[in-house]
Write a protein that holds these residues in place. Sequence first.
Motif, PDB file in Angstrom:
ATOM      1  N   HIS A  42       1.010  -1.205  -0.103  1.00  0.00           N
ATOM      2  CA  HIS A  42       0.080  -0.047   0.040  1.00  0.00           C
ATOM      3  C   HIS A  42       0.813   1.358   0.000  1.00  0.00           C
ATOM      4  O   HIS A  42       1.612   1.535   0.792  1.00  0.00           O
ATOM      5  CB  HIS A  42      -1.025   0.171   1.180  1.00  0.00           C
ATOM      6  N   GLU A  53       3.995  -2.682   3.480  1.00  0.00           N
ATOM      7  CA  GLU A  53       3.311  -4.156   3.275  1.00  0.00           C
ATOM      8  C   GLU A  53       2.448  -4.568   4.738  1.00  0.00           C
ATOM      9  O   GLU A  53       2.734  -4.627   5.611  1.00  0.00           O
ATOM     10  CB  GLU A  53       4.751  -5.061   3.062  1.00  0.00           C
ATOM     11  N   LEU A  54       1.482  -5.297   4.104  1.00  0.00           N
ATOM     12  CA  LEU A  54       0.299  -5.958   5.010  1.00  0.00           C
ATOM     13  C   LEU A  54       0.712  -7.349   5.322  1.00  0.00           C
ATOM     14  O   LEU A  54       0.800  -8.059   4.262  1.00  0.00           O
ATOM     15  CB  LEU A  54      -1.103  -5.314   4.682  1.00  0.00           C
ATOM     16  N   TRP A  55       0.825  -7.602   6.541  1.00  0.00           N
ATOM     17  CA  TRP A  55       0.940  -9.086   6.829  1.00  0.00           C
ATOM     18  C   TRP A  55      -0.287  -9.520   7.825  1.00  0.00           C
ATOM     19  O   TRP A  55      -0.635  -8.631   8.660  1.00  0.00           O
ATOM     20  CB  TRP A  55       2.086  -9.301   7.741  1.00  0.00           C
ATOM     21  N   LEU A  56      -0.834 -10.875   7.631  1.00  0.00           N
ATOM     22  CA  LEU A  56      -1.898 -11.081   8.151  1.00  0.00           C
ATOM     23  C   LEU A  56      -1.611 -12.837   9.159  1.00  0.00           C
ATOM     24  O   LEU A  56      -0.467 -13.148   8.332  1.00  0.00           O
ATOM     25  CB  LEU A  56      -3.267 -11.325   7.569  1.00  0.00           C
ATOM     26  N   VAL A  68      -3.581  -4.055  15.468  1.00  0.00           N
ATOM     27  CA  VAL A  68      -2.601  -3.755  14.424  1.00  0.00           C
ATOM     28  C   VAL A  68      -1.206  -3.597  15.113  1.00  0.00           C
ATOM     29  O   VAL A  68      -1.150  -2.720  16.208  1.00  0.00           O
ATOM     30  CB  VAL A  68      -3.043  -2.471  13.565  1.00  0.00           C
ATOM     31  N   ALA A  99      -2.641  -7.821  12.486  1.00  0.00           N
ATOM     32  CA  ALA A  99      -2.504  -7.306  11.233  1.00  0.00           C
ATOM     33  C   ALA A  99      -0.985  -6.616  11.662  1.00  0.00           C
ATOM     34  O   ALA A  99      -0.958  -5.628  12.259  1.00  0.00           O
ATOM     35  CB  ALA A  99      -3.514  -6.577  10.646  1.00  0.00           C
ATOM     36  N   PHE A 101       1.486  -3.831   9.540  1.00  0.00           N
ATOM     37  CA  PHE A 101       1.672  -2.992   8.503  1.00  0.00           C
ATOM     38  C   PHE A 101       3.235  -2.368   8.836  1.00  0.00           C
ATOM     39  O   PHE A 101       3.476  -1.609   9.520  1.00  0.00           O
ATOM     40  CB  PHE A 101       0.819  -1.661   8.747  1.00  0.00           C
ATOM     41  N   LEU A 129      -3.277   4.463   7.698  1.00  0.00           N
ATOM     42  CA  LEU A 129      -3.957   2.778   8.177  1.00  0.00           C
ATOM     43  C   LEU A 129      -5.408   2.994   7.871  1.00  0.00           C
ATOM     44  O   LEU A 129      -5.904   2.075   7.623  1.00  0.00           O
ATOM     45  CB  LEU A 129      -3.807   2.649   9.687  1.00  0.00           C
ATOM     46  N   ILE A 132      -6.516   1.910   4.423  1.00  0.00           N
ATOM     47  CA  ILE A 132      -6.437   0.290   3.740  1.00  0.00           C
ATOM     48  C   ILE A 132      -7.577  -0.404   3.896  1.00  0.00           C
ATOM     49  O   ILE A 132      -8.389  -0.378   4.966  1.00  0.00           O
ATOM     50  CB  ILE A 132      -5.166   0.015   4.760  1.00  0.00           C
ATOM     51  N   ALA A 134      -8.874  -3.298   4.698  1.00  0.00           N
ATOM     52  CA  ALA A 134      -8.411  -4.598   5.222  1.00  0.00           C
ATOM     53  C   ALA A 134      -8.935  -4.711   6.620  1.00  0.00           C
ATOM     54  O   ALA A 134      -9.407  -3.457   7.313  1.00  0.00           O
ATOM     55  CB  ALA A 134      -7.058  -4.849   5.445  1.00  0.00           C
ATOM     56  N   LEU A 136      -9.013  -4.213   9.918  1.00  0.00           N
ATOM     57  CA  LEU A 136      -7.986  -3.543  10.992  1.00  0.00           C
ATOM     58  C   LEU A 136      -8.791  -3.003  12.040  1.00  0.00           C
ATOM     59  O   LEU A 136      -9.797  -1.960  11.504  1.00  0.00           O
ATOM     60  CB  LEU A 136      -7.169  -2.493  10.408  1.00  0.00           C
TER      61      LEU A 136
END
Length: 275
Positions: A42, A53-56, A68, A99, A101, A129, A132, A134, A136
């Motif tokens: 993003h 970069e988003l990690w889940l 987050v 999550a 970021f 944030l 995004i 997502a 969150l």
Amino acid sequence: MNLLAAVLLGALIAPSEPAEPKLGLGYGDVLALPQPSPVSKHAYGNDPLQYGELWLPSSYQGKSKLPVVVFIHGGCWLNAFDIKHTYTITQAIADLGYAVFSLEYRRTGDKGGGWPGTYHDVLAGIGHLDAIDAPLNLNRVSLMGHSAGGHLAVLAGGAFEHSSINIERVVGLAAITDIAEYSRGSNSCETATPSFMGGETKDVPLAYMAANPAEQPLHPNTVLIQGDADTIVAPDYANLYSATALWVAGGGHFDLIHPQSDAFKLIAQALNDTP
């Protein structure tokens, strides 16, 4: 790679330890880890380096919003060190139920990098944030950074204000909490500090004051995790007013970004503690 970055890289990369060490890990051990991939990327600005970069969690099924963690990588603020060396630790943090970021940003050597551009990038990344798409939970946001990224996280934690984003805590991993004192040191990361700041303390004293967590307000829930055998960021930097220090006995600088290190359980503890 410029000469300073080459010297620094040589100083930081240590030979890998025997199989599955728990403490005393080097940069080489971090680079040797498997490299997972983020879920999405993003942009928070127009420069190619202004992205997160988003990690889940690996097992996430999309049933609820996640707390987050905004993660800020280190590397002495130099553009020789990018976001990729933290891929494994960010996935490991996500797998704790968050999550993540993880921010890339302009660094020393990049156009617009250095103080204050680097710091402004971090603030902009956190502020992105709420844009995004997502799952969150923006009422439960933690800032975390390692080394120079820890400096930026601790500094941002005391200053960031946004109506829709609630910072619950700040976690510094071997964070550089007194940038003025750090700039006077002689190791390869310490000597990179004046380049980041645009001069020595005598040349730009007001800049150092603004950039110095030791001279700025802290987030009321600031936790500093520090190895007492760290030779890159000395243990004394965890003794910051009003912050809580968690110690890794025998821990070095890179234990804090290696999920198989004994230090990782302190990261989980710091994130799970109720503010």
